[in-house]
Scaffold this motif. Sequence first.
Motif, PDB file in Angstrom:
ATOM      1  N   GLY A  79       0.829  -1.207   0.000  1.00 61.77           N
ATOM      2  CA  GLY A  79       0.000   0.000   0.000  1.00 61.77           C
ATOM      3  C   GLY A  79       0.855   1.245   0.000  1.00 61.77           C
ATOM      4  O   GLY A  79       2.047   1.215   0.349  1.00 61.77           O
ATOM      5  N   VAL A  80       0.262   2.357  -0.418  1.00 61.94           N
ATOM      6  CA  VAL A  80       0.904   3.671  -0.390  1.00 61.94           C
ATOM      7  C   VAL A  80       2.214   3.638  -1.188  1.00 61.94           C
ATOM      8  O   VAL A  80       3.256   4.111  -0.740  1.00 61.94           O
ATOM      9  CB  VAL A  80       1.116   4.157   1.067  1.00 61.94           C
ATOM     10  N   SER A  85      -1.962   7.584  -4.065  1.00 56.23           N
ATOM     11  CA  SER A  85      -2.520   6.819  -2.953  1.00 56.23           C
ATOM     12  C   SER A  85      -2.155   7.488  -1.623  1.00 56.23           C
ATOM     13  O   SER A  85      -2.996   7.635  -0.739  1.00 56.23           O
ATOM     14  CB  SER A  85      -2.010   5.378  -2.965  1.00 56.23           C
ATOM     15  N   TYR A 100       0.935   7.533   6.866  1.00 53.56           N
ATOM     16  CA  TYR A 100       1.006   7.340   5.416  1.00 53.56           C
ATOM     17  C   TYR A 100       2.180   8.122   4.826  1.00 53.56           C
ATOM     18  O   TYR A 100       2.886   7.627   3.957  1.00 53.56           O
ATOM     19  CB  TYR A 100      -0.310   7.775   4.756  1.00 53.56           C
ATOM     20  N   GLU A 110       4.730  -0.780   3.184  1.00 53.88           N
ATOM     21  CA  GLU A 110       3.527  -1.325   3.819  1.00 53.88           C
ATOM     22  C   GLU A 110       3.132  -2.584   3.055  1.00 53.88           C
ATOM     23  O   GLU A 110       2.937  -2.541   1.844  1.00 53.88           O
ATOM     24  CB  GLU A 110       2.368  -0.326   3.749  1.00 53.88           C
ATOM     25  N   PHE A 112       0.412  -6.034   3.461  1.00 55.52           N
ATOM     26  CA  PHE A 112      -0.638  -6.627   4.292  1.00 55.52           C
ATOM     27  C   PHE A 112      -1.232  -7.831   3.592  1.00 55.52           C
ATOM     28  O   PHE A 112      -1.225  -7.927   2.370  1.00 55.52           O
ATOM     29  CB  PHE A 112      -1.720  -5.603   4.657  1.00 55.52           C
ATOM     30  N   GLU A 139      -9.628  -0.685  -6.239  1.00 50.90           N
ATOM     31  CA  GLU A 139      -8.221  -0.274  -6.372  1.00 50.90           C
ATOM     32  C   GLU A 139      -7.596  -1.161  -7.448  1.00 50.90           C
ATOM     33  O   GLU A 139      -7.315  -2.350  -7.205  1.00 50.90           O
ATOM     34  CB  GLU A 139      -7.491  -0.388  -5.031  1.00 50.90           C
ATOM     35  N   GLU A 141      -4.804  -2.681  -9.528  1.00 53.32           N
ATOM     36  CA  GLU A 141      -3.384  -2.814  -9.198  1.00 53.32           C
ATOM     37  C   GLU A 141      -2.692  -3.882 -10.045  1.00 53.32           C
ATOM     38  O   GLU A 141      -3.260  -4.955 -10.296  1.00 53.32           O
ATOM     39  CB  GLU A 141      -3.229  -3.166  -7.703  1.00 53.32           C
ATOM     40  N   ASP A 160      -8.039  -4.486  -5.390  1.00 57.59           N
ATOM     41  CA  ASP A 160      -7.957  -4.473  -3.926  1.00 57.59           C
ATOM     42  C   ASP A 160      -9.116  -3.616  -3.397  1.00 57.59           C
ATOM     43  O   ASP A 160      -8.916  -2.468  -2.997  1.00 57.59           O
ATOM     44  CB  ASP A 160      -6.579  -3.885  -3.533  1.00 57.59           C
ATOM     45  N   GLU A 167     -11.160   2.675   6.948  1.00 60.21           N
ATOM     46  CA  GLU A 167      -9.718   2.915   7.093  1.00 60.21           C
ATOM     47  C   GLU A 167      -9.462   4.331   7.603  1.00 60.21           C
ATOM     48  O   GLU A 167      -8.598   4.544   8.453  1.00 60.21           O
ATOM     49  CB  GLU A 167      -9.012   2.691   5.747  1.00 60.21           C
ATOM     50  N   LYS A 178     -10.107  -3.859   4.354  1.00 56.44           N
ATOM     51  CA  LYS A 178      -9.453  -4.526   3.223  1.00 56.44           C
ATOM     52  C   LYS A 178      -9.836  -5.988   3.019  1.00 56.44           C
ATOM     53  O   LYS A 178      -9.750  -6.496   1.916  1.00 56.44           O
ATOM     54  CB  LYS A 178      -7.928  -4.488   3.437  1.00 56.44           C
ATOM     55  N   GLY A 251      -0.270  -1.982  -5.168  1.00 54.05           N
ATOM     56  CA  GLY A 251      -0.780  -0.683  -4.732  1.00 54.05           C
ATOM     57  C   GLY A 251      -1.486   0.039  -5.864  1.00 54.05           C
ATOM     58  O   GLY A 251      -1.260  -0.240  -7.042  1.00 54.05           O
ATOM     59  N   THR A 252      -2.330   0.974  -5.472  1.00 49.97           N
ATOM     60  CA  THR A 252      -3.104   1.692  -6.482  1.00 49.97           C
ATOM     61  C   THR A 252      -2.526   3.073  -6.765  1.00 49.97           C
ATOM     62  O   THR A 252      -2.062   3.754  -5.848  1.00 49.97           O
ATOM     63  CB  THR A 252      -4.596   1.833  -6.070  1.00 49.97           C
TER      64      THR A 252
HETATM   65  O1  DO4 Z   1      -2.741   1.866   3.763  1.00 53.15           O
HETATM   66  C1  DO4 Z   1      -3.599   1.484   3.105  1.00 53.15           C
HETATM   67  C2  DO4 Z   1      -3.546   0.673   1.912  1.00 53.15           C
HETATM   68  C3  DO4 Z   1      -3.369   1.467   0.676  1.00 53.15           C
HETATM   69  C4  DO4 Z   1      -3.519   0.639  -0.529  1.00 53.15           C
HETATM   70  O2  DO4 Z   1      -4.121  -0.412  -0.545  1.00 53.15           O
HETATM   71  C5  DO4 Z   1      -2.943   1.119  -1.791  1.00 53.15           C
HETATM   72  O3  DO4 Z   1      -2.194   2.111  -1.799  1.00 53.15           O
HETATM   73  O4  DO4 Z   1      -3.200   0.497  -2.797  1.00 53.15           O
END
Ligand code: DO4
Length: 285
Positions: A79-80, A85, A100, A110, A112, A139, A141, A160, A167, A178, A251-252
């Motif tokens: 993420g981020v 994002s 962030y 990050e 997850f 999202e 990706e 995603d 959030e 998520k 990530g997006t």
């Molecule tokens: O911190 C949150 C997740 C952000 C995310 O999924 C992204 O940037 O794609």
Amino acid sequence: MKLCRFQTAGQPPRLGVTLDDQTLLDLANAGVEDLETVLEKEDPLRFLESLVENTQSARRLTEVQLLAPVARQEVWAAGVTYLRSKSARVAESAFSGTAYDRVYEAERPELFFKALAEKVVGPGEPVGIRTDARWSVPEPELALVFNSQARLVGYTIGNDLSARDLEGENLLYLPQAKIYARSCALGPFLAVGASEAAARAWQVRLAVHRAGQVVFAGETEVGRLRRRFAELGEYLFRSQVFPHGVVLLTGTGIVPPDDFALAGGDLVEIHITGIGRLKNPVVRV
Ligand code: DO4
Ligand code: MG
């Protein structure tokens, strides 16, 4: 070279390689039944090329149902990783904006957990928005597919789905924002053999259709991703094992405006050059 999982009526899932936009080579006829067989090869691209040269069992793509290109692989997400994002997360969050800012710049990305393979939604199947969220978004990706040895084998398209209100209310609600029913879609194709330099030139496009109209469209390019693929893979495999390989969403870089939320009945369409198109209707779950 594009690999896929597919099914025909009453038959178990199989693997295929697309020969062109309309035909597929059925790898079951070459004795290749599972994704790991391809992922773990020394040279997966060469292996697939040799199957294409030596197998004759083409099927029309319209006669099969394409499935998510995972069977036992976990799905994780970064993420981020795009500036867009980061700025969206900072703006949406009630009091954790600095987290962030910091993770965007930090050495450690990050990462997850997102989904078990059995929970991943395939092409054409419904993706979900939570009934207790009012601000859900897709999202789009680029997804990296690694084998058990952390080798990057290919790329697929990922969605995603996320509940921004949860959030934003509290970062500790991230797993609920998520990970919920139908919150991860993948597919249809796993593109094998492209270099990172080639993939970084790919465009990512998102369109959300509602009642026949496009209510949001956006695009970015993979080249805007702040981190190298190897860097993401290296952190993902730290003190971790993925015996069947793993998929990592990167990530997006596309975030709809703040007044946009997905609704039941929408259709989400993601296109990534070099891979293809992933389309899913939206349901409330
Ligand atoms: O911190 C949150 C997740 C952000 C995310 O999924 C992204 O940037 O794609
Ligand atoms: Mg994401």
